[in-house]
Scaffold this motif. Structure first.
Motif, short mmCIF file in Angstrom:
data_model
loop_
_atom_site.label_atom_id
_atom_site.label_comp_id
_atom_site.label_asym_id
_atom_site.label_seq_id
_atom_site.Cartn_x
_atom_site.Cartn_y
_atom_site.Cartn_z
N UNK A 122 0.81 -1.21 0.00
CA UNK A 122 0.00 0.00 0.00
C UNK A 122 0.85 1.27 0.00
N UNK A 123 2.13 1.16 0.30
CA UNK A 123 3.01 2.32 0.24
C UNK A 123 3.18 2.82 -1.18
N UNK A 124 2.91 1.96 -2.15
CA UNK A 124 3.03 2.36 -3.55
C UNK A 124 1.74 2.93 -4.11
N UNK A 125 0.66 2.92 -3.30
CA UNK A 125 -0.64 3.42 -3.74
C UNK A 125 -0.82 4.84 -3.22
N UNK A 126 -1.06 5.79 -4.14
CA UNK A 126 -1.19 7.19 -3.73
C UNK A 126 -2.64 7.66 -3.67
N UNK A 127 -3.56 6.92 -4.30
CA UNK A 127 -4.97 7.31 -4.26
C UNK A 127 -5.83 6.08 -4.46
N UNK A 128 -7.04 6.15 -3.90
CA UNK A 128 -7.96 5.02 -3.99
C UNK A 128 -9.39 5.56 -4.05
N UNK A 129 -10.22 4.92 -4.84
CA UNK A 129 -11.64 5.26 -4.89
C UNK A 129 -12.43 3.97 -4.94
N UNK A 130 -13.64 4.01 -4.41
CA UNK A 130 -14.45 2.79 -4.32
C UNK A 130 -15.90 3.09 -4.66
N UNK A 149 -10.69 1.16 -7.14
CA UNK A 149 -9.72 1.58 -8.15
C UNK A 149 -8.46 2.10 -7.44
N UNK A 150 -7.31 1.62 -7.85
CA UNK A 150 -6.05 1.99 -7.23
C UNK A 150 -5.22 2.84 -8.20
N UNK A 151 -4.66 3.90 -7.66
CA UNK A 151 -3.72 4.72 -8.43
C UNK A 151 -2.36 4.63 -7.77
N UNK A 152 -1.38 4.14 -8.52
CA UNK A 152 -0.05 3.92 -7.97
C UNK A 152 0.83 5.14 -8.20
N UNK A 153 1.70 5.38 -7.24
CA UNK A 153 2.71 6.42 -7.41
C UNK A 153 3.73 5.94 -8.45
N UNK A 154 4.32 6.89 -9.15
CA UNK A 154 5.33 6.56 -10.16
C UNK A 154 6.58 7.38 -9.90
#
Length: 226
Positions: A175-183, A193-198
């Protein structure tokens, strides 16, 4: 695992909607195969005058299966049949007992329901409309099987490690690589929906959408939000 760990399982054994989708989807293909075979027998029996016997045999088979399913004895009967056939059965003594048999029972019960619908569509409705309704069950079966697979979800959420562990297929999400989430919540499911940091433009592999229970989705929203 500590008290904060959340484990969940959504599959045909725990979710009635997934079980119904699997039963109707798999049952449709089974019913189609059986009806094609009996249709061939009907064609062969047409010249010998035994067509009523073939129709009666099909009706008796469907009635027997329906009666066994209603009485709850169909699974027992299939387990006995599995034991009688050489080389059939699980070779892993630690495998989940009754899982395959339960799915077979559901598929057979679904075949009776959908097969009856097909026969009634052709015989009662008749014409091109009846044939269309019977044929329409096949693409709908593909959708049902796909949904039963998509909605399956087995996993573990570990807040201490900040990770999700998914099974069927196996995958771990940090979850440290996930910067945003919506459900979005739909009954007993939540589509996350997961948005990963890049960092430095580096692509982070991992699933972009998950289907999980609402409680897990709310926990994820809280953890990523912090």
């Amino acid at each position: 695992m500590d008290d904060h760990t959340v484990r969940w399982r959504r599959d045909p054994s725990t979710s009635p909607p997934i079980r119904a989708l699997w039963a109707l989807g798999a049952g449709t293909f089974l019913a189609a195969i059986v009806l094609v075979v009996f249709g061939r027998f009907l064609g062969l029996a047409g010249g010998t005058g035994t067509r009523p016997v073939v129709i009666a045999a099909l009706a008796a088979l469907a009635a027997t299966i329906a009666a066994l399913a209603i009485a709850g004895d169909l699974g027992v009967w299939l387990e006995r049949l599995e034991g009688w056939l050489p080389g059939v059965g699980t070779s892993d003594p630690e495998a989940e007992s009754g899982t395959d048999t339960g799915r077979a029972v559901d598929a057979i019960a679904g075949a009776v329901v959908v097969g009856s619908f097909m026969v009634l569509s052709v015989l009662v409705v008749g014409g091109s409309v009846g044939n269309f309704l019977a044929a329409l069950t096949l693409p709908l079966a593909l959708v049902a099987v796909a949904l039963s697979t998509t909605l399956r979800s087995v996993g573990v959420l570990d807040p201490e490690e900040g990770a999700i562990y998914l099974y069927e297929p196996e995958e771990a999400i940090d979850l440290a690589t996930v910067e945003a989430i919506s459900a979005r919540y739909l009954g007993e499911w939540a589509i996350v929906s997961l948005t990963y940091a890049q960092p430095d433009g580096v692509y982070v592999p991992g699933p972009r959408r998950l289907v999980v229970p609402p409680r897990v989705a709310r926990d994820l929203e809280g953890m990523v939000g912090r």
